[in-house]
Design a protein around this motif. Sequence first.
Motif, PDB file in Angstrom:
ATOM      1  N   ARG A 134       0.814  -1.319  -0.181  1.00  0.00           N
ATOM      2  CA  ARG A 134       0.059   0.025   0.118  1.00  0.00           C
ATOM      3  C   ARG A 134       0.914   1.386   0.007  1.00  0.00           C
ATOM      4  O   ARG A 134       0.615   2.205  -0.719  1.00  0.00           O
ATOM      5  N   ALA A 177      -1.054  -2.197  -9.994  1.00  0.00           N
ATOM      6  CA  ALA A 177      -2.244  -2.783  -9.564  1.00  0.00           C
ATOM      7  C   ALA A 177      -2.526  -4.211  -9.580  1.00  0.00           C
ATOM      8  O   ALA A 177      -2.867  -4.594  -8.518  1.00  0.00           O
ATOM      9  N   ALA A 178      -2.278  -4.521 -10.674  1.00  0.00           N
ATOM     10  CA  ALA A 178      -2.601  -6.127 -10.950  1.00  0.00           C
ATOM     11  C   ALA A 178      -1.555  -6.936 -10.070  1.00  0.00           C
ATOM     12  O   ALA A 178      -2.050  -7.693  -9.401  1.00  0.00           O
ATOM     13  N   ALA A 211      -2.689  -6.921  -6.419  1.00  0.00           N
ATOM     14  CA  ALA A 211      -3.784  -7.581  -6.280  1.00  0.00           C
ATOM     15  C   ALA A 211      -3.279  -9.027  -6.209  1.00  0.00           C
ATOM     16  O   ALA A 211      -3.790  -9.885  -5.301  1.00  0.00           O
ATOM     17  N   SER A 212      -2.515  -9.400  -7.068  1.00  0.00           N
ATOM     18  CA  SER A 212      -1.921 -10.934  -7.130  1.00  0.00           C
ATOM     19  C   SER A 212      -0.987 -11.242  -5.739  1.00  0.00           C
ATOM     20  O   SER A 212      -1.029 -12.115  -5.349  1.00  0.00           O
ATOM     21  N   GLY A 266      -1.108  -9.535  -2.715  1.00  0.00           N
ATOM     22  CA  GLY A 266      -1.849  -9.558  -1.583  1.00  0.00           C
ATOM     23  C   GLY A 266      -0.901  -8.984  -0.485  1.00  0.00           C
ATOM     24  O   GLY A 266      -0.233  -8.303  -0.538  1.00  0.00           O
TER      25      GLY A 266
END
Length: 583
Positions: free
Chosen positions: A306, A499-500, A503-504, A506
């Motif tokens: 983040r 971003a991808a 997300a992958s 985590g």
Amino acid sequence: MPKRGRLASAVVGCIAGMAIGGGCSDEPSPPPALKPVAVAARAGLSFEFSIARPSRSWTAFRKLSGASGALLPSTPAIALATFGGLPLEMVRTLVPEAPIRGVGGSVGDQQQLLVALPVVSGAELVARLTTGKNVRYTETVEPKSGLIQLRSLDSPLVVGVLDDSLLLSPSAAAIAYFGEYLVRGVRSKHTSDADIRVVAPESALNEVVVPLLRQLWISKKTGLLLADRLARSQAGRAPDFAEPAQLVAVIGAVVESGLRTLSASSSLALELSVDALGAEIALSLQPKPGSAVRELRKSMALGPMRELLQLPQEASVALMLRAEPEGRAALGTEFAAKLTALLGDRIGAVPRNRIELAVAGVMLAVSDVSLLGAVELPDRRRGLFFQTQVPKSVGFTEAVSKVVSLLEIGALRAPIESHWGPFQLRSVDPGAERLGGVDLVRKRTAKFQPVPVQIRFGVPKPGTAGLVVLSEQSDSVARLLGAPALAGGADLGSDPLFAAAAASLGNSVNTALIVRMTGPGGDSELTRLLLSWGAAGENLSLRLFVSESALLGLARQLFAPGGPSTAAPPPASAGSTAPAPPP
């Protein structure tokens, strides 16, 4: 045996066969030697690999090859016929979209590769190739396994057939040695969504990978030690900074630590995935039970990316480090030890202790997540930054001030002045951004022009992140980092690739590095990559995400006439104002 006895035996056998579900048949059973049996892994096995969806992977490869991809065959089967010299009647028997498997390993003193492709019928394929008017292949059968080798003068590949698998290799010895294991013995499963998966077993790590990497390091170490002796003979003394002999000791410790990690792992897996955004390469290490690597995995601080993705897109390079208090203390001790080792006998006990205390102070003042990197301002000037959440503003400012004061130590100052020019330190009171610090004012000499470089540090607003900036325009860099909206509101998280990837990944990230580079063509030439280190379940994980534009640029280099470009970059213009901050 009398006919009545044979009949009775047949009836009994038929009834027994039906009882176990085998039915009744007049066909003789195959000889026991030809029945498929479990096959143990071969000695010398280096890796196993699988391609889950060959057509999709081939299409992606053609696309990422740029303009050159249009010249490649449209399907994997046609590519085999084109580049492997295989007849069309052979490749037409392949099962469409069936996974491809392979192994690599040593046969004798040679490293060999063997690939297995499923076919509709192995027996039918052999008949097609070895009978009829235009026979191109002659066959040799291995009686124990039933493996058939097919030889032809028209193809650079040796062909084998076992069960319903077509075996291809440049080496007949590889087919004979690894063929039965590849078809009947490989147990690694391709359970992920990756296009290509490669697995190295524990035996390969200890017998092939670790010895090879150690030999590469020994070769490099020899070159560094020769450079050390050359530098000493030319100057009559040790080099000014980071003498090669000290570098060998520091890098050698890191290399040996990595090799111990590999040796303490039961397997290594590498996966390659390609999609519309680019490619991902994932490396996973499975620790042995009870090993130090297993303990490392358990103690690893993990979380999301983040804070990294909240940085502005003007950040061309950004590194996120995550460590809990105990880990930070150990990291600080290790860093101080390596730095003083590089300085060697140029520093005595007092400055050595000063360095250790300054580094330890910073580690106590920062939070679990720290960011450092470089940003590029609109006027093409650059700045370096370090950012972290801080519990106490005063403690952070004092800790950084002690680190900056280390520039007064001659052993640290000398190498900077040798590359950047002589300078003096000038204290600066906090300005509009609530950042105080020092200026490194370069003195005018015959070789250097006077250039001020600002080192600013502090906490811009109470309760916000502590910040350290090194730039010719530190206040501009501080404003950019503190308020990305001033630059149009774009942060790294708005990039689809990042971003991808986030997300992958985590909450499994320990360390992450982002690189964004704009080529001469503008945004269309933007190269982006993200490298992360963390965990995947109980395994250690290293993952690299690369943008499609980066892959296309690499393809242009590889497939350009004359091979990869080795042209030097254009010289900077005479009016360039790009800064030359100290190393």
